[in-house]
Design an enzyme around this catalytic site. Structure first.
Site, PDB file in Angstrom:
ATOM      1  N   THR A  23       0.816  -1.210   0.000  1.00 35.87           N
ATOM      2  CA  THR A  23       0.000   0.000   0.000  1.00 35.87           C
ATOM      3  C   THR A  23       0.850   1.261   0.000  1.00 35.87           C
ATOM      4  O   THR A  23       1.981   1.254   0.505  1.00 35.87           O
ATOM      5  CB  THR A  23      -0.904  -0.004   1.252  1.00 35.87           C
ATOM      6  OG1 THR A  23      -1.548   1.262   1.373  1.00 35.87           O
ATOM      7  CG2 THR A  23      -0.105  -0.251   2.538  1.00 35.87           C
ATOM      8  N   ASP A  24       0.259   2.342  -0.500  1.00 34.23           N
ATOM      9  CA  ASP A  24       0.951   3.639  -0.427  1.00 34.23           C
ATOM     10  C   ASP A  24       1.004   4.175   1.002  1.00 34.23           C
ATOM     11  O   ASP A  24       1.768   5.095   1.299  1.00 34.23           O
ATOM     12  CB  ASP A  24       0.290   4.662  -1.366  1.00 34.23           C
ATOM     13  CG  ASP A  24      -1.179   4.947  -1.061  1.00 34.23           C
ATOM     14  OD1 ASP A  24      -1.742   4.342  -0.114  1.00 34.23           O
ATOM     15  OD2 ASP A  24      -1.779   5.777  -1.773  1.00 34.23           O
ATOM     16  N   GLU A  25       0.193   3.580   1.909  1.00 31.75           N
ATOM     17  CA  GLU A  25       0.145   4.097   3.284  1.00 31.75           C
ATOM     18  C   GLU A  25       1.462   3.901   4.024  1.00 31.75           C
ATOM     19  O   GLU A  25       1.686   4.531   5.056  1.00 31.75           O
ATOM     20  CB  GLU A  25      -0.991   3.440   4.073  1.00 31.75           C
ATOM     21  CG  GLU A  25      -2.341   3.684   3.451  1.00 31.75           C
ATOM     22  CD  GLU A  25      -3.512   3.496   4.401  1.00 31.75           C
ATOM     23  OE1 GLU A  25      -3.301   3.364   5.613  1.00 31.75           O
ATOM     24  OE2 GLU A  25      -4.646   3.496   3.899  1.00 31.75           O
ATOM     25  N   TYR A  28      -2.207  -0.597  10.890  1.00 32.86           N
ATOM     26  CA  TYR A  28      -2.299  -1.277   9.582  1.00 32.86           C
ATOM     27  C   TYR A  28      -1.067  -0.986   8.737  1.00 32.86           C
ATOM     28  O   TYR A  28      -0.389  -1.900   8.256  1.00 32.86           O
ATOM     29  CB  TYR A  28      -3.569  -0.837   8.844  1.00 32.86           C
ATOM     30  CG  TYR A  28      -3.531  -1.152   7.360  1.00 32.86           C
ATOM     31  CD1 TYR A  28      -3.621  -2.460   6.898  1.00 32.86           C
ATOM     32  CD2 TYR A  28      -3.378  -0.130   6.413  1.00 32.86           C
ATOM     33  CE1 TYR A  28      -3.554  -2.751   5.534  1.00 32.86           C
ATOM     34  CE2 TYR A  28      -3.321  -0.414   5.056  1.00 32.86           C
ATOM     35  CZ  TYR A  28      -3.403  -1.725   4.622  1.00 32.86           C
ATOM     36  OH  TYR A  28      -3.339  -2.008   3.278  1.00 32.86           O
ATOM     37  N   LYS A  37       1.973  -3.426   7.319  1.00 35.94           N
ATOM     38  CA  LYS A  37       2.283  -3.600   5.887  1.00 35.94           C
ATOM     39  C   LYS A  37       3.749  -3.212   5.626  1.00 35.94           C
ATOM     40  O   LYS A  37       4.438  -3.865   4.844  1.00 35.94           O
ATOM     41  CB  LYS A  37       1.333  -2.765   5.023  1.00 35.94           C
ATOM     42  CG  LYS A  37      -0.110  -3.245   5.011  1.00 35.94           C
ATOM     43  CD  LYS A  37      -0.303  -4.626   4.421  1.00 35.94           C
ATOM     44  CE  LYS A  37      -0.066  -4.676   2.929  1.00 35.94           C
ATOM     45  NZ  LYS A  37      -0.428  -6.037   2.386  1.00 35.94           N
TER      46      LYS A  37
END
Ligand code: NAD
Ligand code: DAU
Length: 362
Positions: free
Chosen positions: A129-131, A155, A159
């Site tokens: 993810t870009d997060e 989260y 990741k």
């Protein structure tokens, strides 16, 4: 021709990927490994042939190793995860268990199956993810593959940890990996806890649309089929050991997404008189604007303000570009949810209602 193991293939993106792969690579065998958590739904794979579904956990290393050997798997596409930021705030441990320990287990099995003895041609593609890059100010440049990691939620931290493990298994053990970090997906089969399906279904029932904070957080919206094309490009053209950012080219504040959604629901009701009979509680059924359901609620703790993707590398190396605008992708998505009412009724079981009561309790 190869055989793929798709982890989390009964979830939103994984299922879309399996549909996509069967359409575009019908000669390949696909094994889906999914633990069927609240987010996994075998019905997402209905109608597909040429796949084998295995109900199991990625943390079961022996099971994964056996699947790799028994099915002659040459490619793993790893989607399985706990994926919802709000849930990670209420219960972080499950995110470490699945996203970190689960990825470690898969890497361990892949190494044992592919790198012992004479070795096998293989690829481990990790979906991230870009997060992991954290949050951006309004004028900051978009995330590139060299942006330092700065995850802010349980989260995204889990990741990020999984991304680092994948990288380490390449550098230390020679596992042939690629990783993609993508932006916010939307489209068919998305569980109605995420912004777009939640708000669509609430709008149809006349329920409030709970906007966190001031609603000016920015996300880059990526239609799930464009994401699947991006992953395909990583598998076919990506350089081993590299990471690729995949975006939708649609950076929008939440309020604009929500207003687009409300206007589209109003237009759908105006165009199809049958919708008022099916959804009598919708404001649109009574001639009122859906936007009247907008409700500002307490912000998500640690809420990232802005994500944006610089996809220069994916364009240059993979020839990737999203095929849809947000308006096109959203119109297709609205159409799918209206045509598949049975699907979303079935997934909104007791555990989902408990979650809504926990997350949106006042
Ligand atoms: P999802 O929550 O819809 O699906 C996750 C799937 O993984 C479910 O089918 C679930 O049953 C399965 N699963 C969970 N734990 C498992 C375990 N221990 N063993 C086997 N299966 C297990 O998630 P999604 O939105 O489809 O996301 C897929 C991947 O893409 C995730 O890795 C997520 O971090 C990443 N991602 C998602 C988005 C997005 O916008 N949804 C954006 C960027 C990255
Ligand atoms: O950026 C990629 C990420 O996108 C993925 O890695 C995650 O798996 C995925 O869940 C998604 O994370 P977000 O937190 O951005 O998605 P979500 O749909 O939960 O929220 C989108 C935006 O809408 C975010 O700013 C929070 C806001 N929101 C969300 C919900 C559910 C609301 O204002 N109200 C809500 O009820």
């Amino acid at each position: 021709m190869t055989n793929l193991l798709v982890t989390g293939g009964a979830g939103f993106i994984g299922a879309n990927f399996v549909h996509y792969w069967r359409r575009h690579h019908p000669a390949d065998g696909v094994v889906v490994l999914d633990a069927l958590t609240y987010a996994g739904n075998p019905a997402n794979l209905d109608g597909l042939t040429g796949i084998e579904f295995v109900h199991g956990d990625i943390r079961d290393t022996a099971l994964v190793e056996k699947l790799l050997a028994d099915h002659g798997i040459g490619t793993i596409v790893h989607f399985a995860a706990e994926s919802h930021v709000d849930r990670s705030i209420h219960g972080p441990a499950a995110f470490v268990d699945t996203n970190v320990i689960g990825t470690l287990s898969l890497l361990t099995a892949a190494r044992a199956a592919w790198l012992t003895g004479p070795g096998h041609a293989h690829r481990f593609h990790h979906v991230s993810t870009d997060e992991v890059y954290g949050t951006l100010g309004p004028n900051d440049p978009a995330f590139s593959e060299t942006t330092p990691y700065a995850p802010n939620s349980p989260y995204s931290a889990s990741k990020a940890a999984s991304d680092h493990l994948v990288r380490a298994w390449h550098h230390t053990f020679g596992l042939q990996v690629t990783t993609s970090n993508c932006s916010n997906n939307y489209g068919p089969y998305q569980f109605p806890e995420k912004l777009i399906p939640l708000f669509l279904i609430n709008a149809l029932h006349g329920r409030p649309l709970p906007i966190y904070g001031d609603g000016m957080q920015v996300r880059d919206w990526l239609h799930v089929e464009d994401h699947c094309r991006g992953i395909e490009a990583c598998l076919l053209k990506g350089r081993v050991g590299e990471t690729y950012n995949i975006g939708g080219g649609a950076e929008l504040p939440n309020l604009i997404v929500i207003e687009t959604l409300c206007a589209a629901v109003d237009a759908a009701f105006a165009a199809d008189s049958g919708l008022a009979a099916r959804f009598p509680d919708a404001p649109a059924a009574k001639g009122q604007p859906t936007v009247s359901l907008k409700t500002f609620v307490t912000d998500r703790p640690g809420h990232d303000r802005r994500y944006a993707i610089d996809e220069t590398k994916a364009r240059a190396e993979l020839g990737y570009a999203p095929a849809r605008t947000f308006e096109q992708g959203f119109a297709e998505t609205l159409h799918w949810y209206l045509a598949n009412e049975g699907w979303w009724h079935a997934v909104m079981d007791g555990s989902y209602r408990d979650w809504v009561a926990t997350n949106y309790a006042v």
